[in-house]
Write an enzyme that holds these catalytic residues in place. Structure first.
Site, short mmCIF file in Angstrom:
data_model
loop_
_atom_site.label_atom_id
_atom_site.label_comp_id
_atom_site.label_asym_id
_atom_site.label_seq_id
_atom_site.Cartn_x
_atom_site.Cartn_y
_atom_site.Cartn_z
N CYS A 48 0.77 -1.13 -0.05
CA CYS A 48 0.02 0.05 -0.02
C CYS A 48 0.89 1.35 -0.01
O CYS A 48 1.69 1.53 1.00
CB CYS A 48 -0.88 0.00 1.10
SG CYS A 48 -1.90 1.24 1.57
N CYS A 70 -0.65 3.80 -6.80
CA CYS A 70 -1.80 3.07 -5.71
C CYS A 70 -1.92 1.68 -6.29
O CYS A 70 -2.17 1.41 -7.32
CB CYS A 70 -3.04 3.62 -5.73
SG CYS A 70 -4.16 2.82 -4.76
#
Ligand code: DGL
Length: 292
Positions: free
Chosen positions: A88, A198
């Site tokens: 992440c 992302c």
């Protein structure tokens, strides 16, 4: 199928090379990293946590993201993980430095591919799609300063995209319209490269290519992260023996797990049941949702 589990409190002894690699994300996006790790390191046991109950992290404050990263890292250590992949960008940006001081296993974190974008862009103009938290972080600023001072980056927060992937909506008219509103201004400005900052966004690869055609080179760092993990495992003598077959990846979710199961089975061919886990937030903070 969903299996319910409570989190155990005790930590296990020092992990062996048979132990699993812990991989976590705010939700389903880290599956793009798991896919790359599985392809490169097929003998490794993998333990994935999707913190779907708290996704998206991009609309949380920094304290909350740090608290969740530490709590999930500790939970993975308690499950015997030998290394941790923070799959992440948002959690890496806010929490990896502290996590490295708190957890006893090697930690690798995914970050936007600013360096590869700078080395590949001919126009010296690149777009970056990432969460607002990632884009405003010190780590992101420092990546640009270190590797790409001569490039112009058009930084666009991907509002709404993580939520769409969490709902398994990866190619709907609404998602295409949202992506077009982010990407077309980059093309108009002369960008020839797009950093997918992302881990949810590689699952939007098809509509992005539909909008940009061959005008943008897409930069996704999941394969680079898998290679970095391989180097770290080797450096620590933690590689699983090559002759052994890895068990099926263990998939866990702090949400109901239905979408994790759906995305893992349709896009990765992983049909293992999802375990529903409860992981309390680390005591350093109980964050408040904050506008991204
Ligand atoms: N996959 C996460 C990332 O790479 C998404 C963050 C979020 O939940 O907003 O940043």
């Amino acid at each position: 199928m969903i299996v319910q589990h409570e989190s155990p409190s005790s930590a296990l002894a020092t992990p062996s090379n048979h132990a699993p690699i812990g991989i976590f994300d705010s939700g389903l996006g880290g599956l793009s990293v798991l896919r790359a790790v599985r392809a490169l390191l097929p003998h490794e046991a993998l333990l994935y946590v999707a913190d779907s109950q708290h996704a998206p992290y991009g609309s949380r404050d920094n304290e909350f993201i740090t608290a969740r990263t530490l709590a999930i890292g500790q939970w993975l250590v308690s499950q015997g993980a030998k290394a941790l992949v923070v799959a992440c960008n948002t959690a890496t940006a806010e929490a990896i430095a502290l996590a490295r001081t708190q957890l006893s296993i090697p930690i690798i974190g995914v970050e936007p591919g600013i360096k590869p974008a700078a080395s590949q862009s001919a126009s010296r103009i690149a777009g970056v799609l990432a969460t607002q938290v990632t884009l405003r972080s010190e780590r992101f600023r420092s990546l640009i300063e270190r590797y790409a001072a001569d490039c112009r980056f058009i930084c666009q927060p991907g509002h709404g995209l993580v939520e769409a992937v969490e709902r398994c909506e990866t190619d709907t008219p609404a998602v295409r319209a949202l992506l077009a509103s982010y990407i077309e201004p980059m093309l108009t400005a002369g960008a020839d490269t797009l950093v997918l900052g992302c881990t949810h966004y590689p699952f939007l690869d098809a509509p992005i290519r539909e909008i940009a055609g061959s005008r943008l080179t897409l930069i996704d760092t999941s394969v680079a992260i898998a290679r970095q993990l391989e180097r770290v495992l080797d450096a620590n003598g933690l590689r699983a023996p090559a002759g052994e077959l890895a068990p099926p990846a263990r998939l866990c979710s702090t949400g109901d797990g239905a979408h994790l199961h759906r995305l893992a089975s349709t896009l990765l061919g992983l049909n293992t049941p999802v375990e529903q886990v409860t992981i309390g937030t680390h005591p350093i903070a109980h964050g408040n949702p904050a506008a991204a």
